[in-house]
Design a protein around this motif. Structure first.
Motif, PDB file in Angstrom:
ATOM      1  N   ALA A  47      27.438 -89.587  31.982  1.00 50.02           N
ATOM      2  CA  ALA A  47      28.620 -89.252  31.183  1.00 50.02           C
ATOM      3  C   ALA A  47      29.133 -87.877  31.561  1.00 50.02           C
ATOM      4  N   THR A  48      30.468 -87.718  31.569  1.00 51.21           N
ATOM      5  CA  THR A  48      31.101 -86.448  31.900  1.00 51.21           C
ATOM      6  C   THR A  48      31.103 -85.526  30.683  1.00 51.21           C
ATOM      7  N   ARG A  49      31.696 -84.340  30.874  1.00 48.95           N
ATOM      8  CA  ARG A  49      31.819 -83.385  29.768  1.00 48.95           C
ATOM      9  C   ARG A  49      32.564 -83.969  28.584  1.00 48.95           C
ATOM     10  N   THR A  50      33.484 -84.888  28.842  1.00 49.14           N
ATOM     11  CA  THR A  50      34.269 -85.504  27.775  1.00 49.14           C
ATOM     12  C   THR A  50      33.656 -86.815  27.294  1.00 49.14           C
ATOM     13  N   GLU A  51      32.414 -87.075  27.702  1.00 39.80           N
ATOM     14  CA  GLU A  51      31.642 -88.257  27.290  1.00 39.80           C
ATOM     15  C   GLU A  51      32.184 -89.554  27.883  1.00 39.80           C
ATOM     16  N   ARG A  52      32.921 -89.445  28.991  1.00 40.08           N
ATOM     17  CA  ARG A  52      33.403 -90.637  29.680  1.00 40.08           C
ATOM     18  C   ARG A  52      32.301 -91.208  30.557  1.00 40.08           C
ATOM     19  N   ASP A  53      32.065 -92.508  30.461  1.00 29.92           N
ATOM     20  CA  ASP A  53      31.017 -93.169  31.229  1.00 29.92           C
ATOM     21  C   ASP A  53      31.461 -93.320  32.689  1.00 29.92           C
ATOM     22  N   VAL A  54      30.718 -92.701  33.612  1.00 30.22           N
ATOM     23  CA  VAL A  54      31.045 -92.783  35.038  1.00 30.22           C
ATOM     24  C   VAL A  54      29.876 -93.367  35.834  1.00 30.22           C
ATOM     25  N   THR A  55      29.018 -94.126  35.158  1.00 37.39           N
ATOM     26  CA  THR A  55      27.828 -94.668  35.808  1.00 37.39           C
ATOM     27  C   THR A  55      28.182 -95.495  37.037  1.00 37.39           C
ATOM     28  N   VAL A  56      29.188 -96.345  36.920  1.00 34.27           N
ATOM     29  CA  VAL A  56      29.531 -97.253  38.018  1.00 34.27           C
ATOM     30  C   VAL A  56      30.005 -96.493  39.254  1.00 34.27           C
ATOM     31  N   ALA A  57      30.518 -95.291  39.085  1.00 32.69           N
ATOM     32  CA  ALA A  57      31.078 -94.532  40.205  1.00 32.69           C
ATOM     33  C   ALA A  57      30.008 -93.955  41.130  1.00 32.69           C
ATOM     34  N   VAL A  84      27.171 -77.448  51.835  1.00 27.45           N
ATOM     35  CA  VAL A  84      27.998 -76.768  50.829  1.00 27.45           C
ATOM     36  C   VAL A  84      28.769 -77.814  50.038  1.00 27.45           C
ATOM     37  N   PRO A  85      28.785 -77.715  48.688  1.00 25.44           N
ATOM     38  CA  PRO A  85      29.530 -78.686  47.891  1.00 25.44           C
ATOM     39  C   PRO A  85      31.022 -78.673  48.202  1.00 25.44           C
ATOM     40  N   SER A  86      31.612 -79.870  48.297  1.00 27.00           N
ATOM     41  CA  SER A  86      33.052 -80.004  48.502  1.00 27.00           C
ATOM     42  C   SER A  86      33.646 -80.697  47.287  1.00 27.00           C
ATOM     43  N   PHE A  87      34.384 -79.948  46.479  1.00 23.68           N
ATOM     44  CA  PHE A  87      35.008 -80.537  45.295  1.00 23.68           C
ATOM     45  C   PHE A  87      36.076 -81.543  45.688  1.00 23.68           C
ATOM     46  N   GLN A  88      36.817 -81.238  46.747  1.00 22.60           N
ATOM     47  CA  GLN A  88      37.871 -82.140  47.178  1.00 22.60           C
ATOM     48  C   GLN A  88      37.305 -83.498  47.583  1.00 22.60           C
ATOM     49  N   ALA A  89      36.177 -83.498  48.291  1.00 22.86           N
ATOM     50  CA  ALA A  89      35.558 -84.756  48.704  1.00 22.86           C
ATOM     51  C   ALA A  89      35.016 -85.517  47.499  1.00 22.86           C
ATOM     52  N   LEU A  90      34.481 -84.803  46.522  1.00 16.89           N
ATOM     53  CA  LEU A  90      33.936 -85.440  45.326  1.00 16.89           C
ATOM     54  C   LEU A  90      35.035 -86.070  44.481  1.00 16.89           C
ATOM     55  N   ALA A  91      36.228 -85.470  44.482  1.00 17.91           N
ATOM     56  CA  ALA A  91      37.317 -85.954  43.637  1.00 17.91           C
ATOM     57  C   ALA A  91      37.664 -87.408  43.915  1.00 17.91           C
ATOM     58  N   GLU A  92      37.407 -87.871  45.127  1.00 18.98           N
ATOM     59  CA  GLU A  92      37.695 -89.261  45.480  1.00 18.98           C
ATOM     60  C   GLU A  92      36.825 -90.227  44.679  1.00 18.98           C
ATOM     61  N   ARG A  93      35.682 -89.742  44.186  1.00 20.83           N
ATOM     62  CA  ARG A  93      34.746 -90.609  43.478  1.00 20.83           C
ATOM     63  C   ARG A  93      35.032 -90.688  41.976  1.00 20.83           C
ATOM     64  N   PHE A  94      35.762 -89.721  41.434  1.00 26.95           N
ATOM     65  CA  PHE A  94      35.972 -89.640  39.989  1.00 26.95           C
ATOM     66  C   PHE A  94      36.568 -90.904  39.390  1.00 26.95           C
ATOM     67  N   HIS A  95      37.564 -91.458  40.063  1.00 22.60           N
ATOM     68  CA  HIS A  95      38.356 -92.537  39.483  1.00 22.60           C
ATOM     69  C   HIS A  95      37.771 -93.927  39.706  1.00 22.60           C
ATOM     70  N   VAL A  96      36.716 -94.037  40.497  1.00 22.88           N
ATOM     71  CA  VAL A  96      36.230 -95.348  40.929  1.00 22.88           C
ATOM     72  C   VAL A  96      35.640 -96.140  39.756  1.00 22.88           C
ATOM     73  N   THR A  97      36.169 -97.351  39.549  1.00 27.06           N
ATOM     74  CA  THR A  97      35.646 -98.238  38.504  1.00 27.06           C
ATOM     75  C   THR A  97      35.147 -99.560  39.077  1.00 27.06           C
ATOM     76  N   SER A  98      35.327 -99.746  40.374  1.00 26.13           N
ATOM     77  CA  SER A  98      34.854-100.951  41.053  1.00 26.13           C
ATOM     78  C   SER A  98      33.479-100.688  41.643  1.00 26.13           C
ATOM     79  N   ALA A  99      32.501-101.516  41.291  1.00 24.15           N
ATOM     80  CA  ALA A  99      31.145-101.351  41.809  1.00 24.15           C
ATOM     81  C   ALA A  99      31.115-101.492  43.329  1.00 24.15           C
ATOM     82  N   ARG A 100      31.925-102.424  43.843  1.00 23.21           N
ATOM     83  CA  ARG A 100      31.946-102.629  45.298  1.00 23.21           C
ATOM     84  C   ARG A 100      32.514-101.402  46.008  1.00 23.21           C
TER      85      ARG A 100
END
Length: 323
Positions: A47-57, A84-100
């Motif tokens: 879960a994110t800071r706002t308690e949104r479930d992002v398990t599938v991502a 080194v962490p890349s926030f820009q690269a991680l941002a692509e994963r935030f919205h993913v809701t498809s397991a595939r």
């Protein structure tokens, strides 16, 4: 549960009562491992800071459920590029809701969960125990997996600050050894000192590119008592697919009136399309002027893990004025 937050600090605190950690540039998350009410093996919920479930991502973190039957971890999901962490690269994963789709992205560029706190173990809440007690218990778990780790802590905060600057890491978080864990509280027991002036802001409108209907810049601000406090417009970093994706998100949020308090300068009003102030984004800026306005801002990425109410105006302005 919402995680405990750090307060901004102009310097690294000194003294034996403080311990220091690397500040990771990623997405804050609580990892809850528990046995379902109906029984069966343990499952992981992220879960994110706002308690949104992002398990599938983040399917690469599912193996945490196999480490211990019941625990609640606090940490940062990061995507490392060259160590080194890349926030820009991680941002692509935030919205993913498809397991595939998530599995494809995880195979191509897996994340790492940097665990820095333990809030529950085998049904026993640890929130009222000191940081030192929680940390000792966390280290005994020996959580070291292919996509998760417990990073070290340090006694010398100023030395760590220099090292993180040299290694192009985000900064340092200092924590009082005797502090309990206070969910959802921005506490003075945790202090943060980032190297970069990256702050979270709320999008309130957008402007088209000159001679084109495409999105060219966005108007941003921070929450105030009478609407958003205007911090200016951000155009750098919004070219190409980034701007196109943002335009699609903003399209259904269009409104007639400006969400900003006070009247904006004519050059910022003419041609603007106003939107409901609900989308949060991270931007970088050299500083903030006295108006206040962002100085040379650039777009870092959307923050779907945050809501407008999570943006702390004092935190944003203090961080920028320190720059």
């Amino acid at each position: 549960m919402r995680p405990m937050l750090a307060s901004p600090s102009p310097r690294v605190p000194r003294g034996a009562q403080w311990v220091h950690e690397v500040k990771w540039d990623g997405m804050r998350a609580l990892a809850d491992v528990s046995v379902p009410a109906a029984g069966g093996p343990s499952r992981l919920r992220l879960a994110t800071r706002t308690e949104r479930d992002v398990t599938v991502a983040f399917p690469e973190l599912a193996g945490l459920a196999d480490t211990f039957e019941d625990m609640l971890l606090d940490g940062e999901v990061v995507l490392l590029r060259g160590g080194v962490p890349s926030f820009q690269a991680l941002a692509e994963r935030f919205h993913v809701t498809s397991a595939r789709r998530a599995s494809t992205l995880a195979a191509r560029a897996p994340v790492t969960f940097m665990v820095f706190d333990l809030l529950r173990l085998y049904g026993v809440p640890l929130l009222d125990r000191t940081w030192e007690e929680r940390r000792a218990t966390l280290e005994r778990l020996e959580l070291a997996g292919p996509h998760w780790q417990v990073p070290p802590v340090f006694d010398d905060g100023e030395l760590l600050l220099d090292a993180t600057r040299e290694q192009h890491l985000e900064g340092v978080v200092s924590k009082r050894r005797g502090s309990p864990y206070r969910p959802g509280v921005r506490s003075e027991d945790w202090l943060k000192l980032p190297h970069r002036t990256a702050v979270s802001v709320v999008v309130g409108g957008w402007m088209p590119e000159k001679g084109s209907p495409r999105l060219g810049a966005v108007h941003v601000g921070v929450p105030g008592p009478d609407g958003l406090v205007y911090l200016g417009r951000v155009g750098s970093g919004l070219a190409g697919k980034v701007g196109e994706a943002l335009a699609r998100e903003l399209a259904p949020l269009t409104r007639e009136a400006s969400p900003f308090s006070g009247e904006l300068p004519r050059e910022d009003r003419v041609g603007a399309t106003w939107v409901e102030p609900v989308l949060v984004a991270d931007v970088e800026a050299l500083a903030v002027t006295t108006q206040p306005r962002l100085r040379q801002p650039s777009w870092r990425g959307r923050r779907p893990d945050l809501e407008a109410g999570d943006v702390d105006p004092a935190d944003v302005l203090e961080g920028l004025r320190r720059a």
